[in-house]
Design a protein around this motif. Structure first.
Motif, mmCIF file in Angstrom:
data_model
loop_
_atom_site.group_PDB
_atom_site.id
_atom_site.type_symbol
_atom_site.label_atom_id
_atom_site.label_comp_id
_atom_site.label_asym_id
_atom_site.label_seq_id
_atom_site.Cartn_x
_atom_site.Cartn_y
_atom_site.Cartn_z
ATOM 1 N N VAL A 47 65.019 8.487 -39.051
ATOM 2 C CA VAL A 47 63.855 7.602 -39.236
ATOM 3 C C VAL A 47 64.184 6.174 -38.834
ATOM 4 C CG1 VAL A 47 62.171 6.697 -40.896
ATOM 5 C CG2 VAL A 47 63.024 9.045 -41.131
ATOM 6 N N TRP A 48 65.332 5.648 -39.287
ATOM 7 C CA TRP A 48 65.646 4.231 -39.109
ATOM 8 C C TRP A 48 66.815 3.958 -38.178
ATOM 9 C CZ3 TRP A 48 64.519 5.899 -44.280
ATOM 10 C CH2 TRP A 48 63.268 5.461 -44.744
ATOM 11 N N GLY A 49 67.418 4.967 -37.616
ATOM 12 C CA GLY A 49 68.572 4.736 -36.759
ATOM 13 C C GLY A 49 69.827 4.502 -37.583
ATOM 14 N N LEU A 50 70.671 3.535 -37.154
ATOM 15 C CA LEU A 50 71.910 3.270 -37.868
ATOM 16 C C LEU A 50 71.604 2.661 -39.232
ATOM 17 C CD1 LEU A 50 75.021 3.245 -37.824
ATOM 18 C CD2 LEU A 50 74.882 0.915 -36.895
ATOM 19 N N VAL A 51 72.133 3.274 -40.279
ATOM 20 C CA VAL A 51 71.928 2.786 -41.637
ATOM 21 C C VAL A 51 73.258 2.687 -42.361
ATOM 22 C CG1 VAL A 51 69.576 3.695 -41.848
ATOM 23 C CG2 VAL A 51 71.523 5.132 -42.527
ATOM 24 N N ARG A 52 73.248 1.888 -43.408
ATOM 25 C CA ARG A 52 74.381 1.823 -44.330
ATOM 26 C C ARG A 52 73.958 2.514 -45.623
ATOM 27 N NH1 ARG A 52 76.415 -4.035 -45.761
ATOM 28 N NH2 ARG A 52 74.170 -4.195 -46.177
ATOM 29 N N VAL A 53 74.775 3.437 -46.073
ATOM 30 C CA VAL A 53 74.498 4.176 -47.301
ATOM 31 C C VAL A 53 75.470 3.691 -48.372
ATOM 32 C CG1 VAL A 53 74.244 6.456 -48.354
ATOM 33 C CG2 VAL A 53 73.783 6.153 -45.911
ATOM 34 N N ARG A 54 74.943 3.411 -49.551
ATOM 35 C CA ARG A 54 75.773 2.892 -50.639
ATOM 36 C C ARG A 54 75.652 3.785 -51.872
ATOM 37 N NH1 ARG A 54 74.665 -3.674 -50.580
ATOM 38 N NH2 ARG A 54 75.527 -4.079 -48.517
ATOM 39 N N ARG A 55 76.781 4.020 -52.500
ATOM 40 C CA ARG A 55 76.813 4.811 -53.721
ATOM 41 C C ARG A 55 76.922 3.883 -54.918
ATOM 42 N NH1 ARG A 55 80.920 5.765 -56.626
ATOM 43 N NH2 ARG A 55 82.358 5.188 -54.953
ATOM 44 N N GLY A 56 76.127 4.145 -55.947
ATOM 45 C CA GLY A 56 76.227 3.373 -57.175
ATOM 46 C C GLY A 56 77.533 3.635 -57.900
ATOM 47 N N THR A 57 77.950 2.681 -58.705
ATOM 48 C CA THR A 57 79.221 2.808 -59.402
ATOM 49 C C THR A 57 79.072 3.451 -60.783
ATOM 50 O OG1 THR A 57 78.960 0.558 -60.273
ATOM 51 C CG2 THR A 57 80.185 0.818 -58.211
ATOM 52 N N THR A 58 77.850 3.585 -61.257
ATOM 53 C CA THR A 58 77.621 4.184 -62.573
ATOM 54 C C THR A 58 77.154 5.623 -62.405
ATOM 55 O OG1 THR A 58 76.998 2.042 -63.506
ATOM 56 C CG2 THR A 58 76.344 3.999 -64.733
ATOM 57 N N VAL A 59 77.756 6.535 -63.158
ATOM 58 C CA VAL A 59 77.356 7.942 -63.147
ATOM 59 C C VAL A 59 76.771 8.268 -64.515
ATOM 60 C CG1 VAL A 59 78.098 10.325 -62.753
ATOM 61 C CG2 VAL A 59 79.227 8.436 -61.536
ATOM 62 N N LEU A 60 75.645 8.939 -64.543
ATOM 63 C CA LEU A 60 74.963 9.285 -65.786
ATOM 64 C C LEU A 60 75.018 10.791 -65.991
ATOM 65 C CD1 LEU A 60 74.063 6.567 -66.776
ATOM 66 C CD2 LEU A 60 73.562 6.716 -64.332
ATOM 67 N N TYR A 61 75.049 11.209 -67.256
ATOM 68 C CA TYR A 61 75.259 12.611 -67.580
ATOM 69 C C TYR A 61 74.226 13.110 -68.580
ATOM 70 C CZ TYR A 61 79.821 11.519 -65.562
ATOM 71 O OH TYR A 61 80.822 11.100 -64.731
ATOM 72 N N GLY A 62 73.841 14.368 -68.433
ATOM 73 C CA GLY A 62 72.937 14.995 -69.376
ATOM 74 C C GLY A 62 72.766 16.469 -69.047
ATOM 75 N N ASP A 63 72.413 17.251 -70.056
ATOM 76 C CA ASP A 63 72.292 18.708 -69.911
ATOM 77 C C ASP A 63 70.835 19.080 -69.680
ATOM 78 O OD1 ASP A 63 72.631 21.429 -69.990
ATOM 79 O OD2 ASP A 63 73.099 21.526 -72.134
ATOM 80 N N THR A 64 70.548 19.726 -68.560
ATOM 81 C CA THR A 64 69.173 20.141 -68.259
ATOM 82 C C THR A 64 68.960 21.643 -68.336
ATOM 83 O OG1 THR A 64 69.615 20.266 -65.875
ATOM 84 C CG2 THR A 64 68.822 18.154 -66.738
ATOM 85 N N ASP A 65 70.037 22.427 -68.348
ATOM 86 C CA ASP A 65 69.863 23.880 -68.333
ATOM 87 C C ASP A 65 70.337 24.559 -69.611
ATOM 88 O OD1 ASP A 65 72.569 23.573 -68.027
ATOM 89 O OD2 ASP A 65 72.711 24.653 -66.127
ATOM 90 N N GLY A 66 70.758 23.773 -70.594
ATOM 91 C CA GLY A 66 71.107 24.342 -71.885
ATOM 92 C C GLY A 66 72.411 25.086 -71.933
ATOM 93 N N ASP A 67 73.300 24.872 -70.958
ATOM 94 C CA ASP A 67 74.575 25.587 -70.969
ATOM 95 C C ASP A 67 75.674 24.805 -71.676
ATOM 96 O OD1 ASP A 67 75.100 23.569 -69.181
ATOM 97 O OD2 ASP A 67 75.830 24.886 -67.572
ATOM 98 N N LYS A 68 75.282 23.689 -72.309
ATOM 99 C CA LYS A 68 76.219 22.813 -73.026
ATOM 100 C C LYS A 68 77.227 22.158 -72.098
ATOM 101 C CE LYS A 68 75.773 25.375 -77.384
ATOM 102 N NZ LYS A 68 74.887 24.409 -78.029
ATOM 103 N N ARG A 69 76.902 22.099 -70.810
ATOM 104 C CA ARG A 69 77.698 21.348 -69.847
ATOM 105 C C ARG A 69 76.761 20.377 -69.148
ATOM 106 N NH1 ARG A 69 81.048 25.330 -66.041
ATOM 107 N NH2 ARG A 69 78.919 26.011 -65.546
ATOM 108 N N ASP A 70 77.205 19.141 -69.045
ATOM 109 C CA ASP A 70 76.351 18.109 -68.459
ATOM 110 C C ASP A 70 76.221 18.253 -66.944
ATOM 111 O OD1 ASP A 70 75.823 16.921 -70.844
ATOM 112 O OD2 ASP A 70 77.290 15.308 -70.611
ATOM 113 N N GLU A 71 75.032 17.932 -66.457
ATOM 114 C CA GLU A 71 74.861 17.605 -65.060
ATOM 115 C C GLU A 71 75.198 16.120 -64.893
ATOM 116 O OE1 GLU A 71 73.980 21.090 -65.703
ATOM 117 O OE2 GLU A 71 72.319 19.898 -66.499
ATOM 118 N N ALA A 72 75.342 15.680 -63.652
ATOM 119 C CA ALA A 72 75.654 14.277 -63.377
ATOM 120 C C ALA A 72 74.663 13.727 -62.364
ATOM 121 C CB ALA A 72 77.080 14.143 -62.841
ATOM 122 N N VAL A 73 74.311 12.468 -62.542
ATOM 123 C CA VAL A 73 73.379 11.802 -61.637
ATOM 124 C C VAL A 73 74.048 10.550 -61.073
ATOM 125 C CG1 VAL A 73 71.220 10.505 -61.499
ATOM 126 C CG2 VAL A 73 71.279 12.678 -62.705
#
Length: 230
Positions: free
Chosen positions: A105-131
């Motif tokens: 869509v935009w050609g050359l881009v810079r992609v940046r990753r955030g430094t904070t990771v958030l966690y929570g369980d969405t499927d009830g398996d008692k193991r967190d997913e990460a965002v």
């Protein structure tokens, strides 16, 4: 340290907003890059995103091995999908959490990753997913900064780390990109808070608030209709 089904884990507004304060390393936004076929201007009241619902998949995309607790993942060296910015392949970041890639869509881009990771369980398996927050800009080609943003949701796939999907803003209106301002986890869903711009809003200060509930069914994340709250 995975929460039980009843726990709701708030996502701090660590980007609330990256477009406003550069919480994830991005400067304040300037007018967005014009796409090759821009749509009509959105009304002041806002409008829902017309982009297609993310497709379902038989299994999440594996990106590497996973520890028992995703808090132990080596996030700086974990790739992220770039489709939210029109990059068709996985993006691998340098030591500064940045990467250059070619967007369809935009050609050359810079992609940046955030430094904070958030966690929570969405499927009830008692193991967190990460965002993990990921944003992209036009690599300094203009005075524009962030042009797209997403939350990448990671999960376990057996003993592997896999991408469950990407969450993107659904409320689209005004002259600048809508920001992701936080989220809450609960069984079967992720509730995402968005900050969107009305026509006369300054770069620093999107005045619109919206909430979109993303439903998890198996390996699929499906967005609901964004609900404007202010």
């Amino acid at each position: 340290m995975a929460p039980g089904l009843s726990r709701i884990t708030p996502l701090t507004a660590f980007l609330a907003v990256s477009l406003m304060a550069g919480a994830c390393g991005s400067p304040n936004p300037a007018p967005p890059v014009e796409q090759s076929d821009p749509g009509p201007a959105a009304p002041d009241a806002g409008s829902a995103d017309a982009s297609p619902t993310p497709p379902s998949s038989a299994a999440p995309e594996v990106v590497g091995p996973a520890p028992a607790d995703l808090r132990d993942v080596d996030w700086p060296n974990t790739p992220a999908p770039g489709e939210f910015c029109g990059v068709p392949e996985l993006v691998r970041f340098d030591a500064n959490g940045e990467a250059r890639a070619t967007s369809t869509v935009w050609g050359l881009v810079r992609v940046r990753r955030g430094t904070t990771v958030l966690y929570g369980d969405t499927d009830g398996d008692k193991r967190d997913e990460a965002v993990v927050y990921v944003g992209c800009d036009d690599n300094g080609a203009t005075q524009n900064t962030q042009i797209a943003a997403g939350y990448v949701v990671y999960t376990h796939a057996g003993k592997n780390l896999a991408v469950l999907g990407s969450i993107t803003p659904r409320q689209k209106a005004g002259p600048y990109p809508t920001a992701l301002a936080g989220a809450e986890f609960a069984p079967g869903r992720i509730t995402v808070h968005e900050k969107w711009y009305r026509t006369n809003d300054a770069h620093c200060c999107p005045s619109g608030d919206a909430v979109t509930v993303w439903t998890r069914e198996g390996n699929r994340l499906t967005p609901g209709v964004p609900r404007i709250t202010s």
